[in-house]
Design an enzyme around this catalytic site. Sequence first.
Site, PDB file in Angstrom:
ATOM      1  N   ALA A  17       0.797  -1.225   0.000  1.00  0.00           N
ATOM      2  CA  ALA A  17       0.000   0.000   0.000  1.00  0.00           C
ATOM      3  C   ALA A  17       0.835   1.283   0.000  1.00  0.00           C
ATOM      4  O   ALA A  17       0.444   2.276  -0.622  1.00  0.00           O
ATOM      5  CB  ALA A  17      -0.936  -0.004   1.207  1.00  0.00           C
ATOM      6  N   HIS A  66      -3.108  -9.696  -5.356  1.00  0.00           N
ATOM      7  CA  HIS A  66      -4.469  -9.483  -4.829  1.00  0.00           C
ATOM      8  C   HIS A  66      -5.436  -9.062  -5.931  1.00  0.00           C
ATOM      9  O   HIS A  66      -6.509  -8.536  -5.647  1.00  0.00           O
ATOM     10  CB  HIS A  66      -4.452  -8.440  -3.695  1.00  0.00           C
ATOM     11  N   ILE A 124      -4.226  -3.073  -5.749  1.00  0.00           N
ATOM     12  CA  ILE A 124      -5.235  -3.487  -6.730  1.00  0.00           C
ATOM     13  C   ILE A 124      -5.640  -2.316  -7.619  1.00  0.00           C
ATOM     14  O   ILE A 124      -6.723  -2.292  -8.181  1.00  0.00           O
ATOM     15  CB  ILE A 124      -6.478  -4.074  -6.001  1.00  0.00           C
ATOM     16  N   ARG A 142      -4.130   0.003   6.249  1.00  0.00           N
ATOM     17  CA  ARG A 142      -3.856  -0.222   7.666  1.00  0.00           C
ATOM     18  C   ARG A 142      -3.261   0.953   8.429  1.00  0.00           C
ATOM     19  O   ARG A 142      -3.082   0.875   9.624  1.00  0.00           O
ATOM     20  CB  ARG A 142      -2.939  -1.442   7.824  1.00  0.00           C
ATOM     21  N   THR A 201       5.337  -1.911   2.329  1.00  0.00           N
ATOM     22  CA  THR A 201       4.487  -2.944   2.934  1.00  0.00           C
ATOM     23  C   THR A 201       5.031  -3.279   4.311  1.00  0.00           C
ATOM     24  O   THR A 201       6.243  -3.376   4.510  1.00  0.00           O
ATOM     25  CB  THR A 201       4.397  -4.224   2.068  1.00  0.00           C
ATOM     26  N   SER A 202       4.114  -3.420   5.249  1.00  0.00           N
ATOM     27  CA  SER A 202       4.528  -3.713   6.618  1.00  0.00           C
ATOM     28  C   SER A 202       4.667  -5.218   6.830  1.00  0.00           C
ATOM     29  O   SER A 202       4.974  -5.676   7.923  1.00  0.00           O
ATOM     30  CB  SER A 202       3.513  -3.124   7.595  1.00  0.00           C
TER      31      SER A 202
END
Length: 249
Positions: A27, A128, A112, A39, A199-200
């Site tokens: 994200a 995804h 996405i 998130r 990204t975590s």
Amino acid sequence: MFEYDDKYEALNRIIRECNNIVFFGGAGVSTASGIPDFRSKDGLYNQHDVRFDDYSPEYLLSIDCLMDHPDIFYEFYRQKLNVEGIKPNGAHYKLAEMEKAGKLMGIITQNIDGLHQKAGSKAVAEVHGSTLRNFCNKCGRKYPADFIFKSETAIPHCPVCGGMVRPEVTLYGEALPRDAWMQSVDWVKRADCLIIGGTSLVVNPAASLAYMFSGKYLIVMNRDATSRDSAASLVFHENIADVMARIEL
Ligand SMILES: [Zn+2]
């Protein structure tokens, strides 16, 4: 580890040395384009929209919601996931340049929004799925993004067979698309350098890709610390577009 000012020199040294680089992004790559991080504090999950307060965000983006309450699913989906008019940022464009320069083998993305392809990247594995593609649940016919986002009915139906048209997006409760997953595993296993960006690494099974890498250089570019920081050759907690901007090809 390197001193701060030397980090960018080291980054460019690694990029010069490697010709099978793989980028694995989440994200954070899209937040610079104005797409909320699912998130983060200001992300989608914390936008308290009264209409959806009775449901968790995980439920609203689940296969159960799509099947049992499609009217609610599509209302939420239309309000939150339309990426029309959103443009790629510097990170997307730099990755496209790296591919053209023969440095980057592929991009694995959890996003996405289709922004990597919009920036010109060709080798993209969307683990995804994508909101830009839709299909009829019954006959399999394909439909563009606008078919859902501009649908005049609450639930979009296939004009040919009457089945429900749904996004080619991996919902909660669904398996990852097989082809994209196999492609991702293959790239990670063959990579000489893996860049993990934005990204975590908390969403599995996609995050498990980070642990499959056994190549020479692991580079992490993420605002917050990740579970792979300690294993990385280089870690950048700066804005990913700013870090990417300093890659010289
Ligand atoms: Zn159909």
